[in-house]
Motif scaffolding. Structure first.
Motif, PDB file in Angstrom:
ATOM      1  N   GLU A 161     -10.395   0.960 -25.651  1.00 66.42           N
ATOM      2  CA  GLU A 161     -10.873   2.335 -25.581  1.00 66.42           C
ATOM      3  C   GLU A 161     -10.096   3.122 -24.525  1.00 66.42           C
ATOM      4  N   ILE A 162     -10.023   4.438 -24.707  1.00 63.86           N
ATOM      5  CA  ILE A 162      -9.362   5.291 -23.716  1.00 63.86           C
ATOM      6  C   ILE A 162     -10.035   5.126 -22.366  1.00 63.86           C
ATOM      7  N   ASP A 163     -11.357   4.994 -22.365  1.00 57.15           N
ATOM      8  CA  ASP A 163     -12.093   4.835 -21.111  1.00 57.15           C
ATOM      9  C   ASP A 163     -11.665   3.573 -20.364  1.00 57.15           C
ATOM     10  N   ASP A 164     -11.337   2.508 -21.103  1.00 56.65           N
ATOM     11  CA  ASP A 164     -10.847   1.275 -20.475  1.00 56.65           C
ATOM     12  C   ASP A 164      -9.553   1.547 -19.708  1.00 56.65           C
ATOM     13  N   LEU A 165      -8.672   2.319 -20.333  1.00 53.80           N
ATOM     14  CA  LEU A 165      -7.381   2.624 -19.724  1.00 53.80           C
ATOM     15  C   LEU A 165      -7.524   3.590 -18.552  1.00 53.80           C
ATOM     16  N   LEU A 166      -8.492   4.507 -18.664  1.00 53.53           N
ATOM     17  CA  LEU A 166      -8.748   5.444 -17.562  1.00 53.53           C
ATOM     18  C   LEU A 166      -9.345   4.722 -16.356  1.00 53.53           C
ATOM     19  N   LYS A 167     -10.401   3.958 -16.585  1.00 47.06           N
ATOM     20  CA  LYS A 167     -11.083   3.278 -15.494  1.00 47.06           C
ATOM     21  C   LYS A 167     -10.200   2.222 -14.836  1.00 47.06           C
ATOM     22  N   GLY A 168      -9.368   1.556 -15.648  1.00 45.62           N
ATOM     23  CA  GLY A 168      -8.496   0.511 -15.111  1.00 45.62           C
ATOM     24  C   GLY A 168      -7.246   1.035 -14.422  1.00 45.62           C
ATOM     25  N   GLY A 169      -7.006   2.342 -14.508  1.00 44.10           N
ATOM     26  CA  GLY A 169      -5.862   2.936 -13.825  1.00 44.10           C
ATOM     27  C   GLY A 169      -4.582   2.977 -14.629  1.00 44.10           C
ATOM     28  N   ALA A 170      -4.641   2.619 -15.924  1.00 41.83           N
ATOM     29  CA  ALA A 170      -3.422   2.590 -16.739  1.00 41.83           C
ATOM     30  C   ALA A 170      -2.841   3.981 -16.947  1.00 41.83           C
ATOM     31  N   VAL A 171      -3.695   4.976 -17.150  1.00 40.03           N
ATOM     32  CA  VAL A 171      -3.215   6.347 -17.367  1.00 40.03           C
ATOM     33  C   VAL A 171      -2.482   6.849 -16.129  1.00 40.03           C
ATOM     34  N   ASP A 172      -3.070   6.615 -14.952  1.00 36.26           N
ATOM     35  CA  ASP A 172      -2.405   6.989 -13.691  1.00 36.26           C
ATOM     36  C   ASP A 172      -1.054   6.292 -13.565  1.00 36.26           C
ATOM     37  N   MET A 173      -1.038   5.000 -13.909  1.00 33.91           N
ATOM     38  CA  MET A 173       0.180   4.207 -13.765  1.00 33.91           C
ATOM     39  C   MET A 173       1.297   4.716 -14.660  1.00 33.91           C
ATOM     40  N   ILE A 174       0.966   4.992 -15.926  1.00 29.70           N
ATOM     41  CA  ILE A 174       1.974   5.471 -16.868  1.00 29.70           C
ATOM     42  C   ILE A 174       2.481   6.843 -16.445  1.00 29.70           C
ATOM     43  N   PHE A 175       1.578   7.681 -15.986  1.00 27.74           N
ATOM     44  CA  PHE A 175       2.004   9.005 -15.532  1.00 27.74           C
ATOM     45  C   PHE A 175       2.902   8.890 -14.297  1.00 27.74           C
ATOM     46  N   GLU A 176       2.571   7.956 -13.423  1.00 31.58           N
ATOM     47  CA  GLU A 176       3.377   7.691 -12.229  1.00 31.58           C
ATOM     48  C   GLU A 176       4.798   7.276 -12.622  1.00 31.58           C
ATOM     49  N   GLU A 177       4.883   6.434 -13.632  1.00 32.35           N
ATOM     50  CA  GLU A 177       6.200   5.934 -14.062  1.00 32.35           C
ATOM     51  C   GLU A 177       7.021   7.022 -14.746  1.00 32.35           C
ATOM     52  N   ILE A 178       6.383   7.833 -15.574  1.00 31.27           N
ATOM     53  CA  ILE A 178       7.133   8.835 -16.338  1.00 31.27           C
ATOM     54  C   ILE A 178       7.690   9.924 -15.421  1.00 31.27           C
ATOM     55  N   GLN A 179       7.116  10.066 -14.234  1.00 31.19           N
ATOM     56  CA  GLN A 179       7.601  11.061 -13.275  1.00 31.19           C
ATOM     57  C   GLN A 179       8.746  10.540 -12.401  1.00 31.19           C
ATOM     58  N   ARG A 180       8.981   9.233 -12.439  1.00 30.21           N
ATOM     59  CA  ARG A 180      10.018   8.671 -11.560  1.00 30.21           C
ATOM     60  C   ARG A 180      11.403   9.031 -12.058  1.00 30.21           C
ATOM     61  N   ALA A 181      12.252   9.461 -11.155  1.00 21.93           N
ATOM     62  CA  ALA A 181      13.605   9.888 -11.526  1.00 21.93           C
ATOM     63  C   ALA A 181      14.458   8.709 -11.980  1.00 21.93           C
ATOM     64  N   THR A 182      14.088   7.489 -11.567  1.00 22.79           N
ATOM     65  CA  THR A 182      14.907   6.315 -11.870  1.00 22.79           C
ATOM     66  C   THR A 182      14.473   5.585 -13.139  1.00 22.79           C
ATOM     67  N   SER A 183      13.503   6.111 -13.876  1.00 19.00           N
ATOM     68  CA  SER A 183      13.029   5.435 -15.092  1.00 19.00           C
ATOM     69  C   SER A 183      14.130   5.331 -16.141  1.00 19.00           C
ATOM     70  N   LYS A 184      14.221   4.168 -16.768  1.00 15.23           N
ATOM     71  CA  LYS A 184      15.176   3.977 -17.851  1.00 15.23           C
ATOM     72  C   LYS A 184      14.663   4.649 -19.116  1.00 15.23           C
ATOM     73  N   VAL A 185      15.588   4.982 -20.010  1.00 12.06           N
ATOM     74  CA  VAL A 185      15.208   5.709 -21.217  1.00 12.06           C
ATOM     75  C   VAL A 185      14.225   4.896 -22.060  1.00 12.06           C
ATOM     76  N   GLU A 186      14.378   3.560 -22.078  1.00 11.11           N
ATOM     77  CA  GLU A 186      13.459   2.726 -22.853  1.00 11.11           C
ATOM     78  C   GLU A 186      12.044   2.800 -22.285  1.00 11.11           C
ATOM     79  N   VAL A 187      11.952   2.850 -20.958  1.00  9.32           N
ATOM     80  CA  VAL A 187      10.635   2.909 -20.312  1.00  9.32           C
ATOM     81  C   VAL A 187       9.994   4.271 -20.550  1.00  9.32           C
ATOM     82  N   ILE A 188      10.793   5.330 -20.495  1.00  8.48           N
ATOM     83  CA  ILE A 188      10.270   6.668 -20.811  1.00  8.48           C
ATOM     84  C   ILE A 188       9.738   6.690 -22.238  1.00  8.48           C
ATOM     85  N   GLY A 189      10.469   6.027 -23.143  1.00  7.73           N
ATOM     86  CA  GLY A 189      10.012   5.925 -24.529  1.00  7.73           C
ATOM     87  C   GLY A 189       8.665   5.245 -24.629  1.00  7.73           C
ATOM     88  N   ASP A 190       8.472   4.161 -23.859  1.00  2.00           N
ATOM     89  CA  ASP A 190       7.184   3.464 -23.842  1.00  2.00           C
ATOM     90  C   ASP A 190       6.082   4.367 -23.306  1.00  2.00           C
TER      91      ASP A 190
END
Length: 259
Positions: A161-190
């Motif tokens: 569920e979306i709530d599982d990902l929100l409560k567990g911090g996954a949404v924060d984590m993915i947003f944190e990664e997508i903002q990083r300047a050093t992210s690889k294109v494959e990771v941005i795709g994920d």
């Protein structure tokens, strides 16, 4: 270890392994009589069988407490890895703990691909993976990428569920990664795939539930500047799609959870 190396497509009579492997795992949970690699190998054997024997899911989750046990193993191993050393240091050998951690992440990803029944303990495991990501993101790119990939698969699973990902911090984590300047294109795709799947999950909910969940997502994403971040990838979407996922939507509005 020998059992864990048997390929999942090899036909083995269930009576030859099911009760014995389960007993080995339960015995370790009570008495801690196995080494880390032995315990990991016993789980590896069962997880690989899940793809061909669906009834294993209840045993893995309910009897053997996969989410709780995996979360505990990840937390213990996270505290044993020297995260200050760089992954690509020449001549550096992987520690046993690092190898174990990598193995557990693979099983978590495999389980997120295949399990079908929702369980409340999933939030704890999601949280443990996000903790590993934050330790690994500076010097251990392969491990942090694995964490992102794991949540991409989790977002695609109907039992998550979306709530599982929100409560567990996954949404924060993915947003944190997508903002990083050093992210690889494959990771941005994920990351983009993750948000696309979240948007699809929202569309599938009843109107009242959807509005409540959209509000939770919108409040978080508005605070973090989500719309601006996704917009910044507008020109790169075709390149990312060509090099990562040909199924990534080119419609920018598909990534906006606020709509």
């Amino acid at each position: 270890m020998a059992l864990s190396c048997i390929r999942e497509y090899f036909r083995i009579l269930k009576k030859l392994y099911l009760e014995e492997i389960s007993e080995i795992i339960q015995q370790h949970q009570e008495h801690h009589n196995l080494t880390r690699i032995a315990y990991e190998s016993a789980w590896k054997f069962l997880i690989k069988r899940l793809f061909t024997y669906r009834k294993l899911e209840d045993i893995i989750v309910k009897d053997l407490h996969f989410f709780r046990e995996t979360s505990r193993e990840l937390d213990d191993l996270r505290g044993c890895v020297d995260w200050k050393k760089k992954e690509e240091e020449s001549g550096r050998e992987k520690s046993k703990e690092e190898t174990n951690l990598w193995g557990w992440l693979i099983y978590v990803e495999n389980f997120f691909v295949s399990f079908r029944k929702r369980n409340g303990e999933i939030v704890g495991l999601v949280n443990s993976v996000t903790d590993v990501f934050r330790e690994a993101k500076e010097n251990y790119g392969k491990i942090s990428c694995m964490c992102v990939e794991t949540f991409k698969f989790a977002s695609q699973n109907r039992a998550v569920e979306i709530d599982d990902l929100l409560k567990g911090g996954a949404v924060d984590m993915i947003f944190e990664e997508i903002q990083r300047a050093t992210s690889k294109v494959e990771v941005i795709g994920d990351c983009l795939k993750f948000f696309l799947e979240i948007s699809e999950k929202l569309k599938g909910k009843m109107e009242k539930e959807r509005e409540e969940m959209k509000r939770k997502m919108f409040d978080k994403m508005e605070e973090e500047g989500y719309d601006d971040t996704i917009t910044s990838f507008h020109k790169a979407l075709q390149f990312i799609r060509r090099n990562c996922y040909n199924t990534l939507s080119l419609r920018l509005e598909d990534y906006f959870v606020s709509i």
